[in-house]
Motif scaffolding. Structure first.
Motif, PDB file in Angstrom:
ATOM      1  N   LEU A   1      10.440  28.416   9.611  1.00 41.86           N
ATOM      2  CA  LEU A   1      10.048  28.569   8.208  1.00 41.86           C
ATOM      3  C   LEU A   1       9.034  29.703   8.128  1.00 41.86           C
ATOM      4  N   ARG A   2       9.314  30.647   7.273  1.00 40.44           N
ATOM      5  CA  ARG A   2       8.376  31.749   7.074  1.00 40.44           C
ATOM      6  C   ARG A   2       7.677  31.475   5.755  1.00 40.44           C
TER       7      ARG A   2
ATOM      8  N   ASN B   1      15.468  34.350  21.055  1.00 42.99           N
ATOM      9  CA  ASN B   1      16.488  33.484  20.452  1.00 42.99           C
ATOM     10  C   ASN B   1      15.900  32.410  19.549  1.00 42.99           C
ATOM     11  N   LEU B   2      15.038  32.816  18.674  1.00 47.22           N
ATOM     12  CA  LEU B   2      14.448  31.884  17.709  1.00 47.22           C
ATOM     13  C   LEU B   2      15.535  31.456  16.724  1.00 47.22           C
ATOM     14  N   PRO B   3      15.330  30.331  16.023  1.00 50.28           N
ATOM     15  CA  PRO B   3      16.334  29.904  15.047  1.00 50.28           C
ATOM     16  C   PRO B   3      16.634  31.039  14.067  1.00 50.28           C
ATOM     17  N   SER B   4      17.925  31.248  13.806  1.00 48.61           N
ATOM     18  CA  SER B   4      18.302  32.367  12.939  1.00 48.61           C
ATOM     19  C   SER B   4      19.330  31.925  11.906  1.00 48.61           C
ATOM     20  N   GLY B   5      19.728  32.836  11.070  1.00 45.91           N
ATOM     21  CA  GLY B   5      20.716  32.529  10.034  1.00 45.91           C
ATOM     22  C   GLY B   5      20.187  31.437   9.109  1.00 45.91           C
TER      23      GLY B   5
ATOM     24  N   ASN C   1      19.042  21.554  20.735  1.00 45.86           N
ATOM     25  CA  ASN C   1      18.760  21.965  22.106  1.00 45.86           C
ATOM     26  C   ASN C   1      17.846  23.180  22.165  1.00 45.86           C
ATOM     27  N   PHE C   2      17.106  23.386  21.082  1.00 46.53           N
ATOM     28  CA  PHE C   2      16.173  24.512  21.062  1.00 46.53           C
ATOM     29  C   PHE C   2      14.878  24.142  21.776  1.00 46.53           C
TER      30      PHE C   2
ATOM     31  N   MET D   1      14.310  30.241   7.455  1.00 50.59           N
ATOM     32  CA  MET D   1      14.149  30.180   5.995  1.00 50.59           C
ATOM     33  C   MET D   1      12.859  30.828   5.526  1.00 50.59           C
ATOM     34  N   PRO D   2      12.975  31.909   4.750  1.00 48.23           N
ATOM     35  CA  PRO D   2      11.777  32.440   4.102  1.00 48.23           C
ATOM     36  C   PRO D   2      11.445  31.589   2.870  1.00 48.23           C
ATOM     37  N   LEU D   3      10.211  31.135   2.767  1.00 49.87           N
ATOM     38  CA  LEU D   3       9.810  30.269   1.653  1.00 49.87           C
ATOM     39  C   LEU D   3       8.574  30.857   0.972  1.00 49.87           C
TER      40      LEU D   3
END
Ligand code: C2O
Ligand code: CU
Ligand code: CU
Length: 502
Positions: free
Chosen positions: A252-253, A192-196, A347-348, A200-202
């Motif tokens: 961030l990718r 359940n990593l941050p999604s949507g 709350n991550f 962010m792909p950078l």
């Protein structure tokens, strides 16, 4: 000297000195340094920041199982108030869609070449059959097309794609052809990593633009020696952008998609990056890092928390100075701005365990190979045979020759490869196709393996004075693959060899 290659390079706009019809590297331009590498002198172009008032675009996503990529000349809004001529994989934009796949899917991508020169697609980091890898010889003619189909066998991670035609990789990537390829799998989904919007792909790239905002590829001798560095740093195709964020944790990718520039990434508020993965997917466990030295081709998958930051807070992604030899790392600059505009509860919790994969023991290796990447030895050091541009850079003294196999490797083998830049004066991010590796150690120079170099990698940086050892797991796909320096000017001027997996 292959005439075809010279014509190709000349039409790419390279600054070629002609002497009796033969392109030469004039020693008068710089003289020779120790170990035979030419010193073209010069200082890297200074980065000029914009106003950080253009919004960061996020490329649209597209399923890799039904993808259409049309390489074409088009226009894009890269600089404030200007329209730049660029290349893109769709009309009306630079770069390409972010392709998405789940491990086990079958890629089906139709590549249409609407450029006026040959092109192809290489799936950087993905393990594909040799004939699907975008080898420099496997190209579509102008107006032609290619269909790429292969199963996704890689673990969840941040991969990317870009052109790889012989002698034109640097030019086409620089003009705007590149995109992300994100793979997910059940192991990653369970985290359940941050999604949507929170994932962010950078892609960070530098360009040298003229006053009208165009950046046609015209490397001079200094650029070919050092890699073409530009004054303008773009993220996702826009100069000095900003993005509005909530006070939450983001994934961030980070991809260094530049031809030659290395970035020493940090956050201006001194917050750490929580590193969760590198080139080839997630780490076993997260590792905190305050800076990440990211070379062309490399990726860093990080979690950044804006939790607890007041609305109105501005945080810059910056590049700090570093010791990158004589040409790079002399300047600190801001790359993009995060603006906290929404307060929300974060709350991550960063998972303590990410992924389960084997660390390869040195004892598993059945062969050692050593590669001198200092460009000092052999016939390449002084510009090659009569100084032609295609042998300006080399590996073990040999420059790229499509008709020569340099290394023969047994399918499935585990090997230790050493990239030896002990005698070199330039940084070289070394990249393998057709295999992933783990970094064993680095001696000389920085003398250690850094947190962002853990896990599975496909590109590793050897700075001047360094020797880096990696343990490579070759796959079962037989055929011819390339390996090369991912400084794309180095690559296109010879710093690439071929291996055949048998
Ligand atoms: Cu991005 Cu041959 O590489
Ligand atoms: Cu690659
Ligand atoms: Cu290099």
């Amino acid at each position: 000297m292959e005439r075809r290659k010279f014509i190709g390079l000349a039409s790419a706009g390279a600054g070629v000195a002609l002497l009796g019809g033969t392109p030469v590297l004039l020693t008068a331009l710089g003289g020779c340094k120790k170990h035979g590498t030419m010193d073209m002198g010069g200082v890297a172009p200074k980065v000029v920041e914009g106003a950080f008032d253009m919004a960061l675009p996020v490329p649209p996503t597209m399923s890799a199982s039904a993808a259409k990529l049309t390489a074409q000349r088009t226009t894009a809004s890269v600089f404030k108030g200007k329209t730049s001529s660029v290349s893109g994989y769709q009309s009306g934009g630079i770069l390409g869609a972010t392709l998405t796949a789940t491990k086990g899917d079958t890629v089906n991508a139709v590549f249409q070449n609407s450029l006026n020169e040959v092109s192809n697609v290489h799936w950087h980091g993905l393990l594909t059959p040799a004939n699907m890898d975008g080898h420099p010889k496997d190209v579509a003619q102008p107006g032609g097309s290619l269909t790429y189909s292969f199963p996704v066998v890689n673990r969840a991670g941040t991969y990317w794609y870009h052109p790889h035609p012989d002698l034109k990789t640097a030019k086409q990537a620089y003009e705007g052809l590149a995109g992300f390829f994100l793979v997910t799998d059940s192991e990653e989904q369970a985290l359940n990593l941050p999604s949507g919007d929170y994932d962010m792909p950078l892609v960070i790239q530098d360009k040298r633009a003229d006053s009208s905002g165009n950046f046609s590829y015209a490397p001079d001798m200094t650029d070919l020696m050092n890699g073409l560095l530009g004054e303008s740093v773009l993220v996702n195709g826009v100069h000095s952008p900003f993005v509005e964020v909530a006070s939450k944790t983001y994934r961030l990718r980070l991809l260094n998609g530049s031809n030659g520039r290395i970035y020493n990434l940090a956050l201006s508020n001194g917050e750490t990056f929580m590193l969760i993965g590198s080139d080839g997917g997630l780490f076993a466990a997260p590792i905190a890092a305050t800076s990440i030295l990211l070379a062309p081709g490399e990726r860093a998958d990080v979690l950044v928390s804006f939790g607890g930051q007041a609305v109105g807070t501005e945080v810059f992604l910056e590049s700090k100075t570093f010791d990158g030899g004589e040409y790079q790392g002399k300047q600190a600059f801001n790359i993009m701005k995060f603006k906290v505009t929404e307060s929300s509860t974060d709350n991550f919790d960063v998972p303590t365990v990410l992924s389960d994969y084997a660390t390869l023991p040195e004892a598993a290796a059945t062969k050692n190979r050593s590669f001198d990447v200092s460009n000092g030895g052999g016939h390449g050091g002084h510009g090659g045979h009569g100084g032609n541009m295609m042998t300006m850079h080399n590996i073990n003294g040999d420059s790229y020759d499509e008709s020569r196999i340099d290394e023969t490797i047994t399918a499935g083998a585990t090997e230790i490869w050493t990239f030896d830049n002990t005698e070199g004066i330039d940084p070289h991010p070394m990249h393998l196709h057709g295999a992933l590796f783990q970094v064993l150690d680095r001696t000389g120079g920085r003398g250690q393996v850094f947190p962002h170099e853990k896990g599975w990698k496909d590109t590793v940086l050897a700075l001047p004075g360094e020797k880096v050892r990696v343990i490579v797991a070759f796959g079962q796909e037989k055929g011819v693959f390339v390996f090369h320096c991912h400084n794309l000017e180095h690559e296109d001027t010879g710093m690439m060899l071929q291996m055949e997996i048998v």
